[in-house]
Design a protein around this motif. Structure first.
Motif, PDB file in Angstrom:
ATOM      1  N   CYS A   1      -4.763  40.272  -9.075  1.00 29.90           N
ATOM      2  CA  CYS A   1      -3.587  40.504  -8.239  1.00 29.90           C
ATOM      3  C   CYS A   1      -3.489  39.388  -7.192  1.00 29.90           C
TER       4      CYS A   1
ATOM      5  N   LEU B   1       3.368  45.463  -5.969  1.00 27.38           N
ATOM      6  CA  LEU B   1       2.566  46.658  -6.198  1.00 27.38           C
ATOM      7  C   LEU B   1       2.416  47.485  -4.922  1.00 27.38           C
TER       8      LEU B   1
ATOM      9  N   ALA C   1       1.452  41.780  -8.660  1.00 26.72           N
ATOM     10  CA  ALA C   1       0.846  41.459  -9.945  1.00 26.72           C
ATOM     11  C   ALA C   1       0.840  39.944 -10.113  1.00 26.72           C
ATOM     12  N   LYS C   2      -0.242  39.399 -10.625  1.00 33.32           N
ATOM     13  CA  LYS C   2      -0.332  37.953 -10.815  1.00 33.32           C
ATOM     14  C   LYS C   2       0.449  37.536 -12.054  1.00 33.32           C
TER      15      LYS C   2
END
Length: 325
Positions: free
Chosen positions: A58, A92, A109-110
């Motif tokens: 993340c 998130l 979120a990555k």
């Protein structure tokens, strides 16, 4: 000259594994934090990757105390992009309670991919043209989102709404020219700039609907696939988003280009469809002046006085005659 202290950016803070775990546990109770890594990039905020032992990583973005409102703004803008078919960060968690760390943050979120700027030196002119054309297409889709009024976007929408683009940009020019003088800029130069802007203000009427503008699209805010021919995999950092003219977005994206960047410039313009607009070069020239004035005021605000002389020369030489070549 203003006596205000320089704005403090990129908060220097160490996020412990325990703090990161407390954040992650709020969105993924079974995930275990493996590491916390500070990432390069982000002029204003500190950006950290939280690596997880058993789940995708993340991204934690932490906002400086003086600009904490930008957290809510970024959440708002990303919400506007939720249904748009371009890869942008997914929020998130957003937290301004200071219960875990003493600053506001978002957890995202990555996105897949690597920063385009890291790949650019090894790319051919054809590859540069193609990836910048993809960026232009993505920017056009962002610009397709319309808003209720022109103006700078704040935490919950346009902060100071204006009914027309000319009204918005005229107010922006006047505000920045006033700030320019307050922060030590030459008053006579400011008057010459006012005259130059007024002589071209009819160009601002062509933008008849307020459009969502990223207003900071560059190779550091674009993610691409790490191997082979680069494909666009993400656009990040919507802290500067505004409701305005898409050509203002293009002018900001072109701002640092040099003659050797012609493939990138041509790709961006082709992908965006910029040349379909009458007087597009002259309009971009006027927005480039706005970018220069804005940048001068920004560097003065954050105490980077060594950058002001070059920007002053650009303001002095400004003629508004189109795209940087």
């Amino acid at each position: 000259m203003s006596d205000d202290p320089p704005l403090q950016l990129k908060p220097r803070l160490a996020i412990t594994i325990d703090q990161a775990q407390a954040i992650i546990s709020r969105v993924a109770p079974g995930a275990t934090v493996h590491d916390v890594i500070e990432l390069r990039g982000g002029e204003i905020s500190t950006i950290l990757e939280i690596a997880l032992a058993d789940a995708p990583a993340c991204i934690l973005k932490v906002y400086p105390a003086q600009l904490q409102w930008k957290m809510a703004k970024e959440v708002h803008v990303l919400g506007l992009l939720r249904e748009v078919d371009i890869p942008v960060p997914r929020i998130l968690l957003a937290d301004d309670t200071r219960s875990v760390i003493d600053l506001s943050f978002v957890l995202m979120a990555k996105l897949d991919g690597v920063v385009l700027g890291g790949r650019e030196p090894a790319l051919t002119d054809q590859e540069l043209f193609a990836i910048y054309a993809a960026m232009g297409e993505a920017l056009r889709r962002i610009n397709d989102i319309t808003l209720d009024s022109f103006g700078y976007i704040g935490p919950h929408g346009v902060w100071t709404p204006h009914p027309t683009n000319r009204a918005y940009m005229s107010a922006q020019f006047e505000r920045k020219l006033t700030e320019f003088c307050t922060r030590g800029g030459d008053a006579a130069l400011a008057e010459r700039l006012r005259d130059s802007i007024a002589a071209r203000s009819d160009l601002l009427d062509a933008a008849d609907r307020p459009r969502l503008c990223h207003y900071d699209l560059h190779a550091g805010n674009v993610l691409v696939t790490p191997q082979g021919t680069p494909q666009l995999s993400g656009i990040v950092d919507f802290e500067n988003a505004t409701a305005g003219d898409p050509l203002m977005d293009i002018a900001k994206a072109l701002y640092y280009f040099t003659p050797k960047d012609a493939p990138k410039r041509d790709g961006l313009l082709a992908g965006h469809g910029t040349r379909d607009r009458p007087d597009w070069e002259a309009t971009i020239g006027l927005y480039r002046l706005a970018c220069t004035l804005e940048l001068w005021c920004w560097f003065a605000q954050i105490g980077q006085a060594d950058a002001l002389a070059g920007l002053t020369r650009e303001l002095e030489n400004s003629t508004g005659q189109g795209v940087a070549q």
